[in-house]
Design a protein around this motif. Sequence first.
Motif, PDB file in Angstrom:
ATOM      1  N   LEU A   1       0.930  -1.264   0.012  1.00 23.90           N
ATOM      2  CA  LEU A   1      -0.008   0.010   0.053  1.00 23.90           C
ATOM      3  C   LEU A   1       0.797   1.179   0.083  1.00 23.90           C
ATOM      4  O   LEU A   1       1.647   1.265   0.984  1.00 23.90           O
ATOM      5  CB  LEU A   1      -0.901  -0.032   1.319  1.00 23.90           C
ATOM      6  N   GLU A   2       0.576   2.062  -0.927  1.00 27.13           N
ATOM      7  CA  GLU A   2       1.366   3.475  -1.072  1.00 27.13           C
ATOM      8  C   GLU A   2       0.185   4.515  -1.051  1.00 27.13           C
ATOM      9  O   GLU A   2      -0.786   4.313  -1.647  1.00 27.13           O
ATOM     10  CB  GLU A   2       2.136   3.625  -2.384  1.00 27.13           C
ATOM     11  N   THR A   3       0.381   5.435  -0.146  1.00 27.05           N
ATOM     12  CA  THR A   3      -0.499   6.787  -0.055  1.00 27.05           C
ATOM     13  C   THR A   3      -0.110   7.862   0.403  1.00 27.05           C
ATOM     14  O   THR A   3       0.934   7.673   1.163  1.00 27.05           O
ATOM     15  CB  THR A   3      -1.903   6.210   0.812  1.00 27.05           C
ATOM     16  N   PHE A   4      -0.433   8.987   0.163  1.00 24.63           N
ATOM     17  CA  PHE A   4      -0.227  10.201   0.534  1.00 24.63           C
ATOM     18  C   PHE A   4      -0.782  10.484   1.841  1.00 24.63           C
ATOM     19  O   PHE A   4       0.306  11.072   2.734  1.00 24.63           O
ATOM     20  CB  PHE A   4      -0.586  11.406  -0.289  1.00 24.63           C
TER      21      PHE A   4
ATOM     22  N   THR B   1       1.135  12.415   5.981  1.00 28.43           N
ATOM     23  CA  THR B   1       0.890  11.448   6.921  1.00 28.43           C
ATOM     24  C   THR B   1       1.769  11.756   8.080  1.00 28.43           C
ATOM     25  O   THR B   1       2.783  10.885   8.353  1.00 28.43           O
ATOM     26  CB  THR B   1       0.483   9.967   6.435  1.00 28.43           C
ATOM     27  N   ALA B   2       1.654  12.879   9.007  1.00 29.91           N
ATOM     28  CA  ALA B   2       2.678  13.188   9.753  1.00 29.91           C
ATOM     29  C   ALA B   2       2.120  13.260  11.469  1.00 29.91           C
ATOM     30  O   ALA B   2       2.952  13.308  12.163  1.00 29.91           O
ATOM     31  CB  ALA B   2       3.114  14.559   9.456  1.00 29.91           C
ATOM     32  N   ASP B   3       0.709  12.776  11.429  1.00 30.15           N
ATOM     33  CA  ASP B   3       0.373  12.982  12.570  1.00 30.15           C
ATOM     34  C   ASP B   3      -0.338  12.020  13.176  1.00 30.15           C
ATOM     35  O   ASP B   3      -1.210  11.944  14.151  1.00 30.15           O
ATOM     36  CB  ASP B   3      -0.674  14.197  12.662  1.00 30.15           C
ATOM     37  N   LEU B   4      -0.111  10.671  12.745  1.00 32.19           N
ATOM     38  CA  LEU B   4      -0.562   9.509  13.258  1.00 32.19           C
ATOM     39  C   LEU B   4      -0.142   9.332  14.871  1.00 32.19           C
ATOM     40  O   LEU B   4       1.004   9.311  15.186  1.00 32.19           O
ATOM     41  CB  LEU B   4      -0.205   8.238  12.708  1.00 32.19           C
ATOM     42  N   SER B   5      -1.069   8.745  15.862  1.00 34.88           N
ATOM     43  CA  SER B   5      -0.789   8.669  17.311  1.00 34.88           C
ATOM     44  C   SER B   5       0.192   7.435  17.432  1.00 34.88           C
ATOM     45  O   SER B   5       0.110   6.536  16.593  1.00 34.88           O
ATOM     46  CB  SER B   5      -2.092   8.638  17.972  1.00 34.88           C
ATOM     47  N   SER B   6       0.804   7.704  18.633  1.00 35.58           N
ATOM     48  CA  SER B   6       1.611   6.307  19.067  1.00 35.58           C
ATOM     49  C   SER B   6       0.685   5.167  18.950  1.00 35.58           C
ATOM     50  O   SER B   6       1.302   4.057  18.813  1.00 35.58           O
ATOM     51  CB  SER B   6       2.205   6.848  20.459  1.00 35.58           C
ATOM     52  N   ASP B   7      -0.405   5.356  19.669  1.00 35.09           N
ATOM     53  CA  ASP B   7      -1.582   4.146  19.872  1.00 35.09           C
ATOM     54  C   ASP B   7      -1.698   3.623  18.351  1.00 35.09           C
ATOM     55  O   ASP B   7      -1.724   2.353  18.214  1.00 35.09           O
ATOM     56  CB  ASP B   7      -2.507   4.521  20.461  1.00 35.09           C
ATOM     57  N   PHE B   8      -2.108   4.502  17.491  1.00 35.95           N
ATOM     58  CA  PHE B   8      -2.348   3.723  15.911  1.00 35.95           C
ATOM     59  C   PHE B   8      -1.129   3.254  15.420  1.00 35.95           C
ATOM     60  O   PHE B   8      -1.406   1.993  14.941  1.00 35.95           O
ATOM     61  CB  PHE B   8      -2.653   5.207  15.080  1.00 35.95           C
TER      62      PHE B   8
ATOM     63  N   GLN C   1       6.643   2.477   6.838  1.00 33.46           N
ATOM     64  CA  GLN C   1       7.565   3.467   6.296  1.00 33.46           C
ATOM     65  C   GLN C   1       7.129   4.834   5.758  1.00 33.46           C
ATOM     66  O   GLN C   1       5.680   4.939   5.330  1.00 33.46           O
ATOM     67  CB  GLN C   1       8.575   2.941   5.365  1.00 33.46           C
ATOM     68  N   ALA C   2       7.663   5.825   5.966  1.00 32.56           N
ATOM     69  CA  ALA C   2       7.314   7.143   5.804  1.00 32.56           C
ATOM     70  C   ALA C   2       8.397   7.630   4.822  1.00 32.56           C
ATOM     71  O   ALA C   2       9.841   7.501   4.997  1.00 32.56           O
ATOM     72  CB  ALA C   2       7.229   8.022   7.016  1.00 32.56           C
ATOM     73  N   PHE C   3       8.037   8.471   3.619  1.00 34.76           N
ATOM     74  CA  PHE C   3       8.903   8.858   2.493  1.00 34.76           C
ATOM     75  C   PHE C   3       9.267  10.205   3.184  1.00 34.76           C
ATOM     76  O   PHE C   3       8.406  11.303   3.331  1.00 34.76           O
ATOM     77  CB  PHE C   3       8.282   9.159   1.319  1.00 34.76           C
TER      78      PHE C   3
ATOM     79  N   PRO D   1      14.732   9.283  -2.872  1.00 29.43           N
ATOM     80  CA  PRO D   1      13.929   8.546  -1.939  1.00 29.43           C
ATOM     81  C   PRO D   1      14.658   8.210  -0.671  1.00 29.43           C
ATOM     82  O   PRO D   1      15.637   7.682  -0.518  1.00 29.43           O
ATOM     83  CB  PRO D   1      13.523   7.238  -2.607  1.00 29.43           C
ATOM     84  N   LYS D   2      14.031   8.627   0.604  1.00 33.09           N
ATOM     85  CA  LYS D   2      14.424   8.186   1.687  1.00 33.09           C
ATOM     86  C   LYS D   2      13.437   7.746   2.597  1.00 33.09           C
ATOM     87  O   LYS D   2      12.565   8.302   3.158  1.00 33.09           O
ATOM     88  CB  LYS D   2      15.117   9.531   2.405  1.00 33.09           C
ATOM     89  N   LEU D   3      13.335   6.464   2.862  1.00 34.46           N
ATOM     90  CA  LEU D   3      12.369   5.870   3.609  1.00 34.46           C
ATOM     91  C   LEU D   3      12.947   5.383   5.176  1.00 34.46           C
ATOM     92  O   LEU D   3      14.057   4.975   5.391  1.00 34.46           O
ATOM     93  CB  LEU D   3      11.935   4.638   3.120  1.00 34.46           C
ATOM     94  N   ILE D   4      11.939   5.686   6.066  1.00 31.15           N
ATOM     95  CA  ILE D   4      12.233   5.797   7.394  1.00 31.15           C
ATOM     96  C   ILE D   4      11.143   5.070   8.384  1.00 31.15           C
ATOM     97  O   ILE D   4      10.177   5.325   7.965  1.00 31.15           O
ATOM     98  CB  ILE D   4      12.374   7.109   8.307  1.00 31.15           C
ATOM     99  N   PRO D   5      11.411   3.980   8.726  1.00 31.93           N
ATOM    100  CA  PRO D   5      10.413   3.234   9.690  1.00 31.93           C
ATOM    101  C   PRO D   5       9.509   4.084  10.522  1.00 31.93           C
ATOM    102  O   PRO D   5      10.223   4.811  11.182  1.00 31.93           O
ATOM    103  CB  PRO D   5      11.069   2.100  10.388  1.00 31.93           C
ATOM    104  N   MET D   6       8.336   3.889  10.342  1.00 36.79           N
ATOM    105  CA  MET D   6       7.357   4.661  11.540  1.00 36.79           C
ATOM    106  C   MET D   6       7.221   3.539  12.401  1.00 36.79           C
ATOM    107  O   MET D   6       6.615   2.628  12.341  1.00 36.79           O
ATOM    108  CB  MET D   6       6.050   4.884  10.829  1.00 36.79           C
TER     109      MET D   6
END
Length: 412
Positions: free
Chosen positions: A37-40, A74-81, A93-95, A387-392
């Motif tokens: 899954l890829e999404t903005f 997608t910068a504001d997902l909570s820690s619980d989520f 991962q976050a781009f 492209p720089k992918l960092i684990p979320m």
Amino acid sequence: MSATWRDSNQVQLLINGEDYFPSVFQAINDAREEVLLETFIIFEDKVGQQLQQVLIDAARRGVRVEVLVDGYGTADLSSDFLQALVEVGVHLQAFDPSPKLLGMRTNLFRRMHRKILVIDGETAFVGGINYSADHLADFGPMAKQDYAVRVRGPIVADLHRASLQLLDETSRVRRNPTPWRSRSAPIEADSAQASMLLCIRDNHEHQRDIEQHYLIAIRSARERVVIANAYFFPGYRLLRAIRNAARRGVKVTLILQGMPDLPLVLLCSRLLYNYLLRDGVVIHEYCERPLHGKVALIDDQWSTIGSSNLDPLSLALNLEANLIIRDRKLNERLHEHLLGLAQAHCKAVTLQRVLRGYWWRAPLIFLTFHFLRRFPAIVGWLPAHSPKLIPMVPTPEAPPGAPAPLDQAKHP
């Protein structure tokens, strides 16, 4: 512009979240081996929570689940989520994420704007719809109008390969592409014999591919060109091709935002109206709700649906993905739908209306147009984004429910 046309594909047009989300969630529920899954954007609303649940259920069944989001969108997902996903094995991962500066996001340009979902190498979804409740009508007046397609057939292997390639850009772990298989029942298709080409835009070998396919199709148009686009400010080559098509007798119709989610968008698009209207281009402003679609059709076979707007960000900076589709049935269904929008929910733009006060706006139009034309080159002076992918991952010290900073550990 190296891409291959794939024949004999099934395609189903999906309009708005009411079509898209049930189809996507059912496909993930049916996944047996892999979800890419890829999404903005994923928002933590009722749609994002339902997406979270189907991804968790898939991972618990042993399905490999890879999710790539944009670090700005997608910068504001909570820690619980995040914790609920990570603990069952979902790989998030976050781009190109960046920390906020004074509470503001700073990484505005070169976004990962693609919206692709591939299930088991068999079924795929491509379009402009994010995972957020504002794509559903019950969101209210600001609910977005948008489009996607569900596909099965040989084109899925290209989508699968493109997703893995982006996921593997910064990873030494190589994955073997899953070949397209035909074990599932056919989808409820608008057509079962569509020819398709996957067209991507990146900052390396495919910088102008989407624009080039638009140019080729518009320059060869004989009867009609219909473009419905959320953020419309193309470069001069596309503008000239659109104008020239109208000059040679092609019926050219633009459906643009009349009720934008970003007011600046409407202002920028209107700077171009005089140039287009005086040569016979028909312009409608969609006023029922914000238009978020990125679709077009040429004559009676060519269509495109995807993530790319016709603006400087999409055409020159972002990572984008569109499907180019040659199929008479899909083209006709999309044409009937867009014609219905234009007739029932749009306001026609006339040259007389545009010329009102034009004398004092002309210098502003000239300066703004040429600034925006050169905007990608100006941004190009900034350090290029590879492209720089960092684990979320959830940050242990973050309080429950708080937005989670991203772990800064990078892939090798």
